[in-house]
Design a protein around this motif. Structure first.
Motif, PDB file in Angstrom:
ATOM      1  N   GLY A   9       5.970   1.076   8.336  1.00 18.06           N
ATOM      2  CA  GLY A   9       5.845  -0.365   8.149  1.00 18.06           C
ATOM      3  C   GLY A   9       5.855  -1.163   9.426  1.00 18.06           C
ATOM      4  N   SER A  14       9.670   7.133   8.047  1.00 16.49           N
ATOM      5  CA  SER A  14       9.739   5.710   8.398  1.00 16.49           C
ATOM      6  C   SER A  14       8.333   5.130   8.374  1.00 16.49           C
ATOM      7  CB  SER A  14      10.356   5.568   9.792  1.00 16.49           C
ATOM      8  OG  SER A  14      10.255   4.235  10.246  1.00 16.49           O
ATOM      9  N   THR A  30      -2.746  -0.860   5.283  1.00 13.85           N
ATOM     10  CA  THR A  30      -3.378  -1.044   3.980  1.00 13.85           C
ATOM     11  C   THR A  30      -4.830  -0.554   4.045  1.00 13.85           C
ATOM     12  OG1 THR A  30      -2.018  -3.013   3.666  1.00 13.85           O
ATOM     13  CG2 THR A  30      -3.905  -2.764   2.206  1.00 13.85           C
ATOM     14  N   GLU A  31      -5.476  -0.872   5.145  1.00 11.47           N
ATOM     15  CA  GLU A  31      -6.888  -0.548   5.317  1.00 11.47           C
ATOM     16  C   GLU A  31      -7.151   0.953   5.420  1.00 11.47           C
ATOM     17  OE1 GLU A  31      -5.109  -2.717   6.995  1.00 11.47           O
ATOM     18  OE2 GLU A  31      -6.220  -4.548   7.452  1.00 11.47           O
ATOM     19  N   ILE A  75       3.068   2.976  19.022  1.00 10.98           N
ATOM     20  CA  ILE A  75       2.505   1.702  18.557  1.00 10.98           C
ATOM     21  C   ILE A  75       3.396   0.575  19.091  1.00 10.98           C
ATOM     22  CG2 ILE A  75       1.839   0.337  16.538  1.00 10.98           C
ATOM     23  CD1 ILE A  75       0.367   3.061  16.730  1.00 10.98           C
ATOM     24  N   THR A 117       5.576   7.353  10.469  1.00  2.00           N
ATOM     25  CA  THR A 117       4.178   7.383  10.030  1.00  2.00           C
ATOM     26  C   THR A 117       3.488   6.047  10.278  1.00  2.00           C
ATOM     27  OG1 THR A 117       4.760   6.613   7.805  1.00  2.00           O
ATOM     28  CG2 THR A 117       4.829   8.983   8.182  1.00  2.00           C
ATOM     29  N   GLY A 140       8.620  -5.479   7.845  1.00  4.10           N
ATOM     30  CA  GLY A 140       7.581  -4.554   7.401  1.00  4.10           C
ATOM     31  C   GLY A 140       6.516  -5.198   6.533  1.00  4.10           C
ATOM     32  N   THR A 199      -7.909  -1.511  14.855  1.00  3.95           N
ATOM     33  CA  THR A 199      -6.752  -1.578  13.967  1.00  3.95           C
ATOM     34  C   THR A 199      -5.988  -2.891  14.038  1.00  3.95           C
ATOM     35  OG1 THR A 199      -5.269  -0.731  15.673  1.00  3.95           O
ATOM     36  CG2 THR A 199      -6.410   0.904  14.315  1.00  3.95           C
ATOM     37  N   ASN A 224       4.798  -9.146  11.688  1.00  3.07           N
ATOM     38  CA  ASN A 224       5.316  -8.132  10.787  1.00  3.07           C
ATOM     39  C   ASN A 224       6.790  -8.448  10.532  1.00  3.07           C
ATOM     40  OD1 ASN A 224       6.211  -5.726   9.583  1.00  3.07           O
ATOM     41  ND2 ASN A 224       4.593  -4.575  10.605  1.00  3.07           N
ATOM     42  N   VAL A 262       0.827  -1.210   0.000  1.00  5.25           N
ATOM     43  CA  VAL A 262       0.000   0.000   0.000  1.00  5.25           C
ATOM     44  C   VAL A 262       0.860   1.258   0.000  1.00  5.25           C
ATOM     45  CG1 VAL A 262      -0.308   0.271   2.510  1.00  5.25           C
ATOM     46  CG2 VAL A 262      -2.124   0.997   0.919  1.00  5.25           C
ATOM     47  N   THR A 263       2.033   1.196   0.632  1.00  8.49           N
ATOM     48  CA  THR A 263       2.895   2.379   0.679  1.00  8.49           C
ATOM     49  C   THR A 263       3.280   2.807  -0.739  1.00  8.49           C
ATOM     50  OG1 THR A 263       3.707   1.627   2.807  1.00  8.49           O
ATOM     51  CG2 THR A 263       4.973   3.352   1.731  1.00  8.49           C
ATOM     52  N   PRO A 318       7.033  -0.746  14.001  1.00 11.12           N
ATOM     53  CA  PRO A 318       7.574   0.162  15.017  1.00 11.12           C
ATOM     54  C   PRO A 318       9.076   0.339  14.786  1.00 11.12           C
ATOM     55  CG  PRO A 318       6.205  -1.547  16.036  1.00 11.12           C
ATOM     56  CD  PRO A 318       6.396  -1.932  14.594  1.00 11.12           C
ATOM     57  N   ARG A 353       3.364  -7.711   6.186  1.00 15.57           N
ATOM     58  CA  ARG A 353       2.354  -8.327   7.040  1.00 15.57           C
ATOM     59  C   ARG A 353       2.130  -9.770   6.664  1.00 15.57           C
ATOM     60  NH1 ARG A 353      -2.821  -4.531   7.448  1.00 15.57           N
ATOM     61  NH2 ARG A 353      -3.930  -6.421   8.021  1.00 15.57           N
ATOM     62  N   TRP A 372       0.273   3.719   9.802  1.00 11.99           N
ATOM     63  CA  TRP A 372      -0.968   3.518   9.032  1.00 11.99           C
ATOM     64  C   TRP A 372      -1.020   2.090   8.548  1.00 11.99           C
ATOM     65  CZ3 TRP A 372      -0.987   3.616   3.309  1.00 11.99           C
ATOM     66  CH2 TRP A 372       0.283   3.765   2.746  1.00 11.99           C
TER      67      TRP A 372
HETATM   68  C1  6R9 Z   1       1.579   1.093   5.777  1.00 12.81           C
HETATM   69  C2  6R9 Z   1       1.715  -0.353   6.147  1.00 12.81           C
HETATM   70  C3  6R9 Z   1       0.145  -2.281   8.742  1.00 12.81           C
HETATM   71  C4  6R9 Z   1       0.730  -2.652  10.079  1.00 12.81           C
HETATM   72  C5  6R9 Z   1       0.121  -1.853  11.206  1.00 12.81           C
HETATM   73  C6  6R9 Z   1       1.265  -1.861  12.215  1.00 12.81           C
HETATM   74  C7  6R9 Z   1       2.513  -1.790  11.358  1.00 12.81           C
HETATM   75  C8  6R9 Z   1       2.951   0.315  10.033  1.00 12.81           C
HETATM   76  C9  6R9 Z   1       3.964   1.546  11.507  1.00 12.81           C
HETATM   77  C10 6R9 Z   1       3.608   0.332  12.111  1.00 12.81           C
HETATM   78  C11 6R9 Z   1       4.492   1.028  14.107  1.00 12.81           C
HETATM   79  C12 6R9 Z   1       4.655   2.521  12.314  1.00 12.81           C
HETATM   80  N1  6R9 Z   1       2.985  -0.416  11.162  1.00 12.81           N
HETATM   81  N2  6R9 Z   1       3.556   1.495  10.221  1.00 12.81           N
HETATM   82  N3  6R9 Z   1       3.867   0.076  13.409  1.00 12.81           N
HETATM   83  N4  6R9 Z   1       4.889   2.211  13.608  1.00 12.81           N
HETATM   84  N5  6R9 Z   1       5.067   3.699  11.819  1.00 12.81           N
HETATM   85  O1  6R9 Z   1       2.737  -0.767   6.613  1.00 12.81           O
HETATM   86  O2  6R9 Z   1       0.602  -1.120   5.915  1.00 12.81           O
HETATM   87  O3  6R9 Z   1       1.397  -3.468   5.343  1.00 12.81           O
HETATM   88  O4  6R9 Z   1      -0.993  -2.975   5.994  1.00 12.81           O
HETATM   89  O5  6R9 Z   1       0.860  -2.931   7.690  1.00 12.81           O
HETATM   90  O6  6R9 Z   1       2.123  -2.344  10.099  1.00 12.81           O
HETATM   91  O7  6R9 Z   1       1.258  -3.047  12.941  1.00 12.81           O
HETATM   92  O8  6R9 Z   1      -1.047  -2.442  11.678  1.00 12.81           O
HETATM   93  P1  6R9 Z   1       0.451  -2.689   6.179  1.00 12.81           P
END
Ligand code: 6R9
Length: 650
Positions: free
Chosen positions: A388, A386, A417-418, A513, A413, A525, A499, A522, A311-312, A390, A527, A415
């Motif tokens: 994907g 940054s 996919t959803e 997070i 950042t 990065g 979430t 994860n 999604v990124t 923590p 999922r 966020w």
């Molecule tokens: C954009 C993306 C989502 C899951 C999300 C979380 C983890 C993503 C993060 C983060 C901590 C951040 N996540 N960004 N955790 N800090 N800045 O990665 O989408 O592949 O759907 O993953 O990734 O656990 O729930 P996606």
């Protein structure tokens, strides 16, 4: 907890920033108090063929329905290309940096227009219509972006499958959305190695055919010139096809809520879900977050290192930046090829101002040593990002001190996919930074922490992260299964979007997070549903049962730890371990490669037969002292066996 180091907004970060702290506070308050008014104003950042009169029509209860700007009419490719042509037709839209450092090119907005129109005409010629699903299985080459935009031009719905997925995984995604047109390349190229994309596509199409889905056409970009099989009645060479059609194509009028794309993502149960995003709200949100989160200014060179398969790549390589008329860099290769200086070399070569990457890459490059970084200039950098997973404070500080020379703000950042776009993040000119915290919500985003019973937690607290109201970039449904959408995201805590992440809020209202609280892991990065890996393992004829958990991994964030019970009479061996690793790679792809497989004579289960993953996680972490209550297990002795095997590294 160790002392948190606060990095205050430096005067230079504020100087030309689009948003300072006062503006953030003001806009944020407005966005929550009166979302209609706020988004009515910001929805106009994109061009509409017919302006909307209704802004927000969303409900998180009952059947759950999410609509934004619903009576507006627009087109995504028009917004990403046509509307810029008068002012910036000759500006570079895409800088492409190949796997090989001597391979690069620049594509202007005028050229992008022609490429996209031609490809759109090719698809039309072969019968692709508005609403049809097109699967894209491509390397990181400009044609991937052309393909996405060409779909949006004619109203086709793209489903991109990451090039690292196996033929089986590709087939599953083709079948789920009944896609009959596939765009791919002969081979991909990463780190000097080729990836047999066309060959994988051929295999996937055979598998799909056995499940009743016939792919009519495969459009193939010649990337490496490697040898591929060819089926005349089905396969089309991209370079032949685009030559034979017109260089103009009218953008189709799309309603704001017409589907834009499907992107499959892993959840805690079952097969990957087809996350569906729609046209208007998604583009408003992707472009707005791209502008403010990265403090994007006209003329900036912007680079996000993600792959368009995630999604990124959708929101922050293609749609957000191009909607803003930016110059976006697309990188085919990997961080450590030909050397661990590659990222920083590319930054110097193209004078990159904004750089957005993932913690796993940062940790790997940190491990390679500072000299790879310090021998480069990086003077052009103004913002680092940054995403994907923590980011651990050590990696954050290294990114800040060494890559950014203590001069450049980092936006961590958060966020999914959803969510379509960034929800929790610092803004470079507004937010004091704390290493490891995604800090504060973006405009219009209302995070809430709840305990396991759903009680709302106030002030400083640790809990499950929910979002209480909709934002324009939110997914609208699971493709073909709205009930699953409601169940997955809105049933755990009634009336709230859950979430799946755990999160702590500190005394300053900053969000930290802590990672997934469900059965999603994860890995670098990416999922991964533990259930997917388990089902791949048990599909092997020597495996009777499997349980998969994540465990802390220095570079990947989390590694994949598998417990495997074998069929009666099968002996455990190192060869079998290798066979199982290969099997999972074949079923899902290299990204799902198990890091560790432990033979388990039995798995810890409750009397009702549920696997107690909590215990398996602890054993994988070598944390044998803290197994908690094991008295509810059907056979507590199983645990001792597992610990013994773990210690003997069997
Ligand atoms: C954009 C993306 C989502 C899951 C999300 C979380 C983890 C993503 C993060 C983060 C901590 C951040 N996540 N960004 N955790 N800090 N800045 O990665 O989408 O592949 O759907 O993953 O990734 O656990 O729930 P996606």
């Amino acid at each position: 907890m160790s002392e948190v180091h606060v990095h205050r907004v430096q005067p230079e970060w504020k100087e030309n920033a689009l948003i300072d702290n006062k503006t953030y506070q003001k806009w944020y308050t407005e966005s929550i108090k009166n979302p209609e008014k706020f988004w009515d104003k910001h929805g106009k950042r994109i061009d509409w063929f017919k302006p909307y009169t209704k802004v927000k029509n969303t409900s998180f209860t009952g059947k759950v329905s999410i609509k934004w700007f619903e009576d507006g009419v627009t087109n995504v490719s028009y917004n990403c290309i046509d509307r810029h042509l008068k002012k910036r037709g000759n500006q570079t839209a895409i800088i492409w940096e190949g796997d090989n450092p001597y391979d690069d090119k620049k594509i202007t907005y005028n050229e992008l227009y022609e490429h996209v129109c031609r490809l759109a005409n090719v698809m039309k010629k072969h019968g692709v219509k508005k609403g049809d699903r097109v699967t894209i299985y491509m390397p990181m080459i400009p044609e991937a972006a052309y393909a996405m935009l060409a779909c949006t031009r004619i109203g086709a719905v793209h489903s991109i499958v990451f090039g690292g997925f196996s033929p089986d995984a590709l087939a599953g995604r083709i079948v789920d959305c009944e896609s009959t047109f596939v765009i791919t390349a002969d081979e991909g190229l990463r780190g000097g190695k080729s990836i047999p994309l066309k060959d994988n596509t051929d295999k996937a199409i055979d598998i799909a055919a056995r499940q009743g889905i016939t792919v009519e056409n495969v459009l193939v970009v010649r990337r490496t010139g490697g040898k591929v099989s060819w089926y005349d009645n089905r396969d089309l060479w991209y370079h032949d096809e685009v030559r034979a059609v017109k260089a103009d194509c009218e953008p189709v009028k799309m309603k704001a809520e017409d589907p834009l794309f499907i992107l499959y993502t892993s959840g805690s149960t079952g097969k990957p879900k087809g996350v569906l995003h729609t046209t208007g709200g998604y583009l408003v949100y992707a472009s707005m977050t791209h502008q403010y989160v990265f403090d994007y200014h006209d003329g900036d060179i912007y680079w996000c290192t993600a792959d368009v398969g995630w999604v990124t790549g959708h929101s922050y390589i293609v749609y957000g930046p191009l909607a803003n008329g930016a110059t976006t860099l697309m990188f085919e290769g990997v961080p450590n090829y030909p050397s661990a200086s590659r990222f920083w070399d590319v930054i110097d070569k193209h004078k990159v101002n904004i750089f957005y990457t993932a913690p796993t890459a940062i940790r790997a490059l940190m491990g390679a040593g500072d000299s790879h970084v310090t021998k480069t200039s990086r003077k052009s950098l103004r913002v680092l990002g940054s995403v994907g997973e923590p980011i651990n404070p050590e990696a954050w500080e290294w990114y800040f001190n060494v890559v950014g020379d203590k001069r450049v703000p980092i936006v961590d950042t958060w966020w999914q996919t959803e969510t379509g776009g960034i929800l929790i993040t610092p803004l470079p000119g507004a937010t004091d930074l704390k290493a490891g915290s995604a800090t504060r919500p973006f405009f219009g985003v209302q995070p809430q922490l709840v305990d396991n019973e759903g009680q709302v937690l106030e002030g400083a607290a640790d809990g499950n992260l929910c979002i209480v109201d909709s934002w324009p970039g939110q997914m609208r449904t699971v493709y073909g299964d709205h009930e699953r959408f409601v169940q997955t995201y809105f049933s755990t805590y009634k009336g709230k979007y859950f979430t799946g992440d755990g999160c702590r809020r500190d005394e300053d209202g900053y969000y930290w997070i802590t990672g997934r609280v469900d059965d999603v892991i994860n890995v670098s990065g990416h999922r991964m549903g533990t259930a997917e890996v388990e089902s791949a393992l048990v599909s092997h004829d020597k495996v009777s049962e499997a349980a998969v958990v994540g465990y802390p991994h220095d570079v990947k964030g989390q590694g994949i730890y598998c417990y495997v019970t074998l069929m009666n009479g099968i002996e455990w061996s190192d060869d079998l371990r290798k066979e199982l690793v290969a099997h999972v790679r074949k079923e899902i792809g290299a990204i799902a490669s198990p890091d560790k497989i432990q033979f388990a004579p039995g798995l810890p289960k409750t009397r009702s037969g549920k696997i107690m993953r909590r215990i398996l996680r602890k054993i994988a972490e070598d944390d044998f002292g803290a197994l908690g209550d094991t008295s509810t297990l059907a056979d507590p002795a199983v645990v001792d066996d597992l610990i013994e095997h773990r210690q003997n590294k069997k």
